[in-house]
Motif scaffolding. Sequence first.
Motif, PDB file in Angstrom:
ATOM      1  N   MET A   9      28.567  23.095 -66.262  1.00 21.24           N
ATOM      2  CA  MET A   9      29.365  22.091 -66.963  1.00 21.24           C
ATOM      3  C   MET A   9      30.054  22.668 -68.196  1.00 21.24           C
ATOM      4  SD  MET A   9      29.244  19.375 -65.135  1.00 21.24           S
ATOM      5  CE  MET A   9      29.236  20.511 -63.749  1.00 21.24           C
ATOM      6  N   THR A  10      29.364  23.525 -68.944  1.00 24.22           N
ATOM      7  CA  THR A  10      30.034  24.165 -70.079  1.00 24.22           C
ATOM      8  C   THR A  10      31.153  25.071 -69.596  1.00 24.22           C
ATOM      9  OG1 THR A  10      28.341  25.908 -70.059  1.00 24.22           O
ATOM     10  CG2 THR A  10      28.023  24.079 -71.597  1.00 24.22           C
ATOM     11  N   LEU A  27      33.228  23.625 -79.861  1.00 23.57           N
ATOM     12  CA  LEU A  27      32.116  23.323 -80.763  1.00 23.57           C
ATOM     13  C   LEU A  27      31.704  21.864 -80.641  1.00 23.57           C
ATOM     14  CD1 LEU A  27      30.212  24.084 -83.107  1.00 23.57           C
ATOM     15  CD2 LEU A  27      32.082  23.520 -84.670  1.00 23.57           C
ATOM     16  N   LEU A  28      32.685  20.963 -80.602  1.00 21.20           N
ATOM     17  CA  LEU A  28      32.379  19.544 -80.466  1.00 21.20           C
ATOM     18  C   LEU A  28      31.773  19.245 -79.101  1.00 21.20           C
ATOM     19  CD1 LEU A  28      35.517  17.984 -82.187  1.00 21.20           C
ATOM     20  CD2 LEU A  28      33.171  18.031 -83.044  1.00 21.20           C
ATOM     21  N   ALA A  29      32.226  19.961 -78.061  1.00 20.30           N
ATOM     22  CA  ALA A  29      31.606  19.795 -76.750  1.00 20.30           C
ATOM     23  C   ALA A  29      30.134  20.181 -76.807  1.00 20.30           C
ATOM     24  CB  ALA A  29      32.339  20.630 -75.709  1.00 20.30           C
ATOM     25  N   VAL A  78      22.707  25.511 -75.856  1.00 20.38           N
ATOM     26  CA  VAL A  78      23.854  24.855 -75.235  1.00 20.38           C
ATOM     27  C   VAL A  78      25.099  25.002 -76.105  1.00 20.38           C
ATOM     28  CG1 VAL A  78      23.514  22.549 -76.217  1.00 20.38           C
ATOM     29  CG2 VAL A  78      24.515  22.784 -73.948  1.00 20.38           C
ATOM     30  N   LEU A  79      24.912  25.069 -77.423  1.00 20.68           N
ATOM     31  CA  LEU A  79      26.044  25.306 -78.313  1.00 20.68           C
ATOM     32  C   LEU A  79      26.597  26.719 -78.087  1.00 20.68           C
ATOM     33  CD1 LEU A  79      27.636  23.902 -80.559  1.00 20.68           C
ATOM     34  CD2 LEU A  79      26.099  24.967 -82.198  1.00 20.68           C
ATOM     35  N   GLY A  80      25.696  27.696 -77.931  1.00 17.90           N
ATOM     36  CA  GLY A  80      26.137  29.051 -77.633  1.00 17.90           C
ATOM     37  C   GLY A  80      26.834  29.148 -76.300  1.00 17.90           C
ATOM     38  N   ALA A  81      26.373  28.366 -75.303  1.00 19.95           N
ATOM     39  CA  ALA A  81      27.000  28.376 -73.988  1.00 19.95           C
ATOM     40  C   ALA A  81      28.440  27.884 -74.059  1.00 19.95           C
ATOM     41  CB  ALA A  81      26.194  27.508 -73.019  1.00 19.95           C
TER      42      ALA A  81
END
Length: 522
Positions: free
Chosen positions: A345-346, A403-405, A420-423
């Motif tokens: 998804m990312t 970033l917001l995602a 997940v932020l890193g992804a």
Amino acid sequence: MTTLSGTGTLLRLALRRDRVTTPVWIAVNALMVLSMPNTLKTLYGTESERTDLVRQLQTNASFRALIGPLHDTSLGGLTAWRVGVYAGVLAAVTGLLVVVRHTREEEETGRAELLASGAVGRRAALTAALLAAGAANAVLALVVAVGLAPQGGAGALSLGLGLGAVGMVFATTAAVVAQLTESARPARGLTSAVLGAAFVLRAAGDSASRDGSSPLTWLSPLGWLENLRPFGGERWWVLGLFTAAVLVQAGVAYVLAGRRDLGMGFFPARPGPATGALGSAAALAWRLQRGGLLGWSLGFFVSGVVFGGLAQDAADLVGENDNAREIFERMGGHGALTDAFLASMTGMLGLVAALYMVSSVLRLHAEETSGRAEPLLAAPVGRLRWAAGHLTVALGGSALIMLLAGLGFAVGYGKEVGPVLGACLVQLPAVWVIGALALLLYGVAPRLAPTAWGVAVAVLLIGWVGPALNAPRIVLDLSPFGHLPKLPGGGMEWGPVLSLLGAAALPASLGLAALRRRDVTA
């Protein structure tokens, strides 16, 4: 001379100008739909797998909100369920872009005034634009109906007509909005906002009901497409709703077109301050692009929240379906299924972010072809400084939306914010490669700059359809996204990331050097 004089000539001109872009939009949409039966046959080849899917949909409101209710378990019914809404969104985008381009954009650039000095009626441009949009949607409907005919003639025809009807509803919406504004960008933005509201209404309605019967669903044209029920006991009378909406909106657009001056709108632009407050090219670029960036930011955050919420049920959604598990892993993840789902998804949001990057970079092309760049560059503003302002917004904006995602994923998933932020952020080098290619095309051959959209769409198809079709590795590696580390779940690899950053820097530098040496379009 009548109000429709010259319509045929303007229609031929519109079709000639769109001879590349519109066929690309149609081909992408049709390929997305027609590739689904074989993919779904692999995913849900047995009756037990389909029964398990229906059970999950009945109990998972988030999944229904994302894709919609399932009305039939045949391959045709699964195709209409899986891609129907998103194919409708793509048809709507095609329709609104065609209409705005050949109405408000023509007036904004002054070309419509030149044409109006000849034997061209007041409503000829609007009619030609709607006919061009109608032709595009008719071709899409025909291709989908013929391509899906082996799955069932009636269902294929209803899905094709439904997609074309959605496209025309939003084409006529754009025709109304184009009479209200004085600029093409607000016209596209407001129509896109209406489309976004339609998607939200449908999602809210589908999450509240299991069969699409919610009043919220019926308030949305995308909900009408679902309730047309292709391959699931077609409701042909729903086409009457599309017809009524198209006729009413087209009538309103024609009335408004006859009551305003050429180049003006019913919502005039506000006058600027007596003394300019913008002190740099970067500040001007930010002012021009901030509205679009706000919309993209909101969309990515909401998408992150939705996908993050679905991640908690990823294992239940896939169940014992080994084929679905394998495709999720091929799209971007290894290890635990939840990590594979988050990685895929990312990665999908990264592919969509590439579209934002192209649109932001090509704002340079729009400013030049509209004639607004020439007087700006006549002042003590260098070309590189002018381009750098828009590139700063493009680079920073793409980082902001990813970033917001990531923050949205963290909110929806509720666990482990860092991975997940890193992804999400690791997608940026590939996004910037696509933007650099757009800048190279604009700098070297500005007439070819719009083909950057084709590059972005091709990468999107490779990333989305390629894993589902079990495409060979050599095809998947054509996309820069295929070289990124698969996070979360996999290990961080700095080599490919740094290589992609270098791959982005080279075409960007060449594009800026070419822009500095070539003539500015007059």
